[in-house]
Scaffold this active site. Structure first.
Site: not given
Ligand code: FAD
Length: 306
Positions: A131, A183
């Site tokens: 992330d 992402r």
């Protein structure tokens, strides 16, 4: 960033508020966004999402740890998720945050921890995504990702890029040359205008630009948003540009737009649900409230219901 979002993030940093919410949070509504406090509960949630045709990425909650002990525990927790996925046979990969693995303690220590997780992902023939956190940590996160990419390969490790940052266009160009799995998100942290677009319109335009760039480079792209306009734009873009279905997926958060998640899956799109679990849910939960202050109303309703 809107005033209300900034206000929620500032309020969430207040110690008294944090104590109150941590004590009563699950009852107040955190369970809408968090799939339980244990790995066993999370795996049950994954089974149910898989039954609805949804893929999952599991995240053991926790960030900004301050001791080596906590970072080692978090590393082991991430490794354990791969074993639980293999044992239960569910369809899920794993997401982690580097501040949970000791990034703020020592870069090399964090790299070692992340390497253990990445090697476990490879050994399990699975995938881990790092992330992206707030802007002061972006460079170190990209550096650790690139180091481990060489060791485990792009099939086993991926990264997140935030469209609110000015630097992201050049990062996507650079990472596109390595062919990596990204992402794309809008970005969830409170950032100054020196590093991030202050206007939502610019963040949204940059989002589409980054998705288009990465897909046109032939790289796997996870389009992680609940924004229906961007989802519709993506559907048209992939159609017009003959982008194969195995080059992209949609991603959304557990507890947000569940109907839309299922609808996209029924239409034949790959949809992955970011599913967090664990005891340290407070910062994650407050970012979800900040994104949509209407969620705070939902909490207030739970308060008066009792
Ligand atoms: P927005 O324009 O904020 O929202 C569009 C619409 O979606 C809203 O109108 C509303 O209808 C709905 N919506 C959005 N958020 C919520 C909510 N919390 N509750 C209810 N409805 C909502 N950010 C990072 O900085 N780093 C990461 O690594 C990261 N990983 C993520 C992974 C996934 C799978 C997703 C979906 C998001 C991730 N984010 C991450 C968060 C992201 O940056 C945004 O803050 C978040 O997705 C909200 O933006 P949006 O794209 O949905 O668009």
């Amino acid at each position: 960033m809107s005033l209300s979002r900034r206000a929620v993030l500032t309020l969430a940093g207040n110690r008294l508020v944090s104590r109150f919410v941590t004590r009563y949070g699950m009852r107040l509504g955190a369970s809408r966004f968090v799939a339980g406090e244990t790995l066993g509960q999370a795996i049950e949630t994954v089974k149910s999402l898989n039954r609805d045709g949804l893929l999952v990425t599991l995240d053991h909650l926790g960030e900004s740890v301050t001791t080596r002990e906590e970072a080692l525990e978090a590393t082991q927790s991430a490794i354990d998720i791969f074993d639980a996925i293999a044992e239960s046979g569910v369809d899920s990969n794993v997401s982690v945050k580097l501040t949970q693995l000791g990034l703020d303690i020592d870069y090399e220590f964090c790299l070692e921890n992340m390497e253990r997780i990445a090697l476990k992902a490879k050994e399990s023939e699975n995938f881990v995504r790092i992330d992206m956190e707030d802007s002061p940590r972006v460079k170190a996160t990209i550096d650790i990702f690139k180091t481990l990419l060489k060791k485990v390969g792009k099939e086993h490790i991926g990264l997140v890029i935030q469209s609110y940052l000015y630097r992201s266009e050049s990062d996507v160009k650079d990472l596109g040359e390595l062919g990596v799995n990204l992402r794309i998100v809008k970005g969830a942290y409170k950032e100054p205008k020196e590093v991030a677009y202050p206007d939502k319109g610019d963040v949204d335009e940059n989002y589409k630009r980054l998705v288009a760039m990465h897909l046109k480079n032939g790289c796997y792209t996870a389009v992680a948003t609940h924004d229906e306009k961007i989802i519709e734009w993506t559907k048209s873009f992939v159609k017009e540009n003959h982008i194969p279905k195995d080059l992209y997926e949609f991603q959304m958060l557990y507890g947000v737009r569940g109907g839309l998640q299922r609808q996209l899956a029924e239409e034949g799109y790959k949809v992955r649900v970011y599913t967090p679990y664990g005891k340290d849910w407070y910062p994650y939960f407050t970012r979800r409230i900040a994104e949509r202050p209407a969620n705070a109303l939902f909490i207030l309703k739970n308060l008066v219901r009792d």
